[in-house]
Design a protein around this motif. Structure first.
Motif, short mmCIF file in Angstrom:
data_model
loop_
_atom_site.label_atom_id
_atom_site.label_comp_id
_atom_site.label_asym_id
_atom_site.label_seq_id
_atom_site.Cartn_x
_atom_site.Cartn_y
_atom_site.Cartn_z
N UNK A 52 0.82 -1.21 0.00
CA UNK A 52 0.00 0.00 0.00
C UNK A 52 0.86 1.26 0.00
N UNK A 53 1.94 1.25 0.79
CA UNK A 53 2.80 2.43 0.85
C UNK A 53 3.44 2.71 -0.51
N UNK A 54 3.95 1.67 -1.16
CA UNK A 54 4.58 1.85 -2.47
C UNK A 54 3.56 2.31 -3.51
N UNK A 55 2.38 1.71 -3.50
CA UNK A 55 1.36 2.07 -4.49
C UNK A 55 0.87 3.50 -4.29
N UNK A 56 0.71 3.93 -3.03
CA UNK A 56 0.26 5.29 -2.79
C UNK A 56 1.28 6.30 -3.29
N UNK A 57 2.55 6.07 -2.98
CA UNK A 57 3.59 7.01 -3.41
C UNK A 57 3.72 7.03 -4.93
N UNK A 58 3.64 5.87 -5.56
CA UNK A 58 3.71 5.83 -7.02
C UNK A 58 2.53 6.57 -7.64
N UNK A 59 1.34 6.38 -7.09
CA UNK A 59 0.17 7.07 -7.63
C UNK A 59 0.29 8.59 -7.48
N UNK A 60 0.82 9.05 -6.38
CA UNK A 60 1.03 10.49 -6.21
C UNK A 60 2.01 11.02 -7.24
N UNK A 61 3.10 10.30 -7.43
CA UNK A 61 4.10 10.76 -8.41
C UNK A 61 3.52 10.78 -9.82
N UNK A 62 2.65 9.83 -10.13
CA UNK A 62 2.09 9.75 -11.48
C UNK A 62 0.97 10.76 -11.71
N UNK A 63 0.21 11.11 -10.67
CA UNK A 63 -1.01 11.87 -10.88
C UNK A 63 -0.92 13.34 -10.47
N UNK A 64 0.04 13.71 -9.66
CA UNK A 64 0.19 15.12 -9.32
C UNK A 64 0.73 15.88 -10.53
N UNK A 65 0.34 17.14 -10.70
CA UNK A 65 0.78 17.90 -11.88
C UNK A 65 2.27 18.24 -11.84
N UNK A 66 2.78 18.64 -12.99
CA UNK A 66 4.19 19.01 -13.10
C UNK A 66 4.52 20.13 -12.11
N UNK A 67 5.72 20.05 -11.53
CA UNK A 67 6.15 21.05 -10.56
C UNK A 67 5.70 20.77 -9.15
N UNK A 68 5.01 19.65 -8.94
CA UNK A 68 4.49 19.32 -7.62
C UNK A 68 5.59 18.78 -6.71
N UNK A 69 5.24 18.57 -5.45
CA UNK A 69 6.20 18.07 -4.47
C UNK A 69 5.48 17.18 -3.47
N UNK A 70 6.24 16.30 -2.82
CA UNK A 70 5.71 15.44 -1.76
C UNK A 70 6.64 15.57 -0.56
N UNK A 71 6.07 15.82 0.59
CA UNK A 71 6.83 15.93 1.83
C UNK A 71 6.54 14.70 2.68
N UNK A 72 7.60 14.04 3.16
CA UNK A 72 7.45 12.75 3.85
C UNK A 72 8.23 12.76 5.15
N UNK A 73 7.62 12.24 6.21
CA UNK A 73 8.38 11.80 7.39
C UNK A 73 8.04 10.34 7.63
N UNK A 74 9.03 9.59 8.12
CA UNK A 74 8.83 8.14 8.25
C UNK A 74 9.71 7.60 9.37
N UNK A 75 9.11 6.91 10.34
CA UNK A 75 9.89 6.31 11.42
C UNK A 75 10.79 5.22 10.88
N UNK A 76 11.90 4.99 11.61
CA UNK A 76 12.91 4.07 11.12
C UNK A 76 13.37 3.09 12.20
N UNK A 77 13.82 1.95 11.74
CA UNK A 77 14.42 0.95 12.63
C UNK A 77 15.93 1.09 12.72
N UNK A 78 16.50 2.07 12.02
CA UNK A 78 17.95 2.17 11.91
C UNK A 78 18.64 2.48 13.24
N UNK A 79 18.01 3.28 14.09
CA UNK A 79 18.68 3.78 15.29
C UNK A 79 18.51 2.83 16.48
#
Length: 317
Positions: free
Chosen positions: A207-234
């Motif tokens: 679902x996460x991958x499909x949502x992000x791909x759909x945003x990139x495909x459907x938002x108009x030219x010049x658009x942007x996406x702002x993301x925050x995401x928790x991580x297991x790295x630390x």
């Protein structure tokens, strides 16, 4: 996309339904049939931010989470305080005046360090519309959430300004969101910024991958996406404990590694300074006058290593 209609008032925009959740799943906001007896993410977050729109079950659940993840309150605060910085960059540097805030959650009220009545508090973290208005005379903002309890608050406290709407919908259904009545307030011949702050960890990988791909495909030219995401790295052990507690409550929680988050961002251009711990991303970003708690000497953003999350802003290539 539907034609842009800034004065569109054809029916309340919050009536669009969410995608049904799998049988037996409480989803990210708890069950609809016993919502006072099960914790809900929007209300738990509200409690951790010092709000009052929550119930005893949410506060008890937050205590259990804090027992295994002491930095959680700081993590939530850092994620929330990223919003005004991100919107400032989007509105001032990229000159974007239209926003879709996915998973908007409950409205924010005041600083957790200074409890006071709702009427006496200024919103902090500042709402998207309030920040954008400092740079654009008539910003357009659509607030999206699939928690039916959020809808009532959002219609009163968020979608009350001209050019703002609230949409009761599932952010995963990007096409439905962008073609909704609520989004007719946006002009899709111009760039739009989508905010996905602390949203993707509540989705499975597909679902996460499909949502992000759909945003990139459907938002108009010049658009942007702002993301925050928790991580297991630390602190992988701490995050695993959080995952377990959420699972016990019937809530999917999926923090990811930096490599996995980079994959979700896709091929769009990552704006400077890149993908950083959320508290460090444009940490010294100057906010518009009147936006932010600069006068509150008691208020300090927690250290960057408390983020346990990454932030990034991507734009069309």
């Amino acid at each position: 996309m539907p034609p842009h209609d800034p004065d569109h008032e054809a029916g309340p925009p919050h009536l669009r339904l969410c995608r049904p959740l799998p049988e037996g799943s409480a989803g990210p906001y708890g069950s609809d049939d016993d919502w006072r007896r099960r914790p809900a993410i929007a209300r738990v977050t509200d409690h951790l931010m010092g709000g009052t729109d929550n119930y005893e079950v949410d506060r008890e659940f937050a205590l259990r989470l804090l027992a295994v993840a002491p930095p959680l309150r700081a993590m939530v605060q850092i994620s929330g305080e990223f919003r005004p910085r991100a919107v400032t960059v989007l509105a001032r540097e990229l000159r974007i005046g239209q926003f879709i805030e996915l998973g908007c959650g409950l409205p924010s009220y005041g600083l957790p360090s200074r409890p006071q009545s709702r009427e006496g508090r200024f919103p902090w973290p500042a709402h998207t519309y309030d920040v954008a208005r400092a740079f654009h005379g008539r910003p357009r903002v659509v607030y999206v959430d699939n928690d039916p309890r959020v809808a009532g608050h959002a219609n009163v406290s968020l979608a009350e300004e001209p050019g703002t709407r609230h949409l009761y919908a599932d952010a995963r259904d990007v096409t439905d969101v962008l073609t909704s009545d609520a989004c007719r307030v946006l002009d899709f011949d111009r760039p739009v910024a989508a905010l996905a702050h602390d949203l993707l960890p509540w989705m499975d990988d597909s679902d996460a991958a499909e949502m992000m791909q759909a945003l990139r495909e459907q938002l108009p030219a010049g658009s942007a996406i702002s993301v925050t995401h928790t991580t297991t790295d630390v602190a992988p052990g701490m995050m695993a404990a959080l995952v377990g507690h959420y699972a016990d409550a019937g809530i999917l929680y999926r923090p990811r590694t930096l490599r996995q988050i980079q994959s979700l961002l896709g091929a769009w251009t990552v704006l400077s300074p890149g993908i950083l711990p959320t508290a460090l991303w444009r940490r010294d970003q100057k906010l518009p006058p009147g936006i932010g708690p600069a006068a509150e000497k008691s208020h300090r953003l927690p250290p960057g290593d408390y983020s346990h999350a990454y932030a990034a802003l991507i734009t069309t290539p």
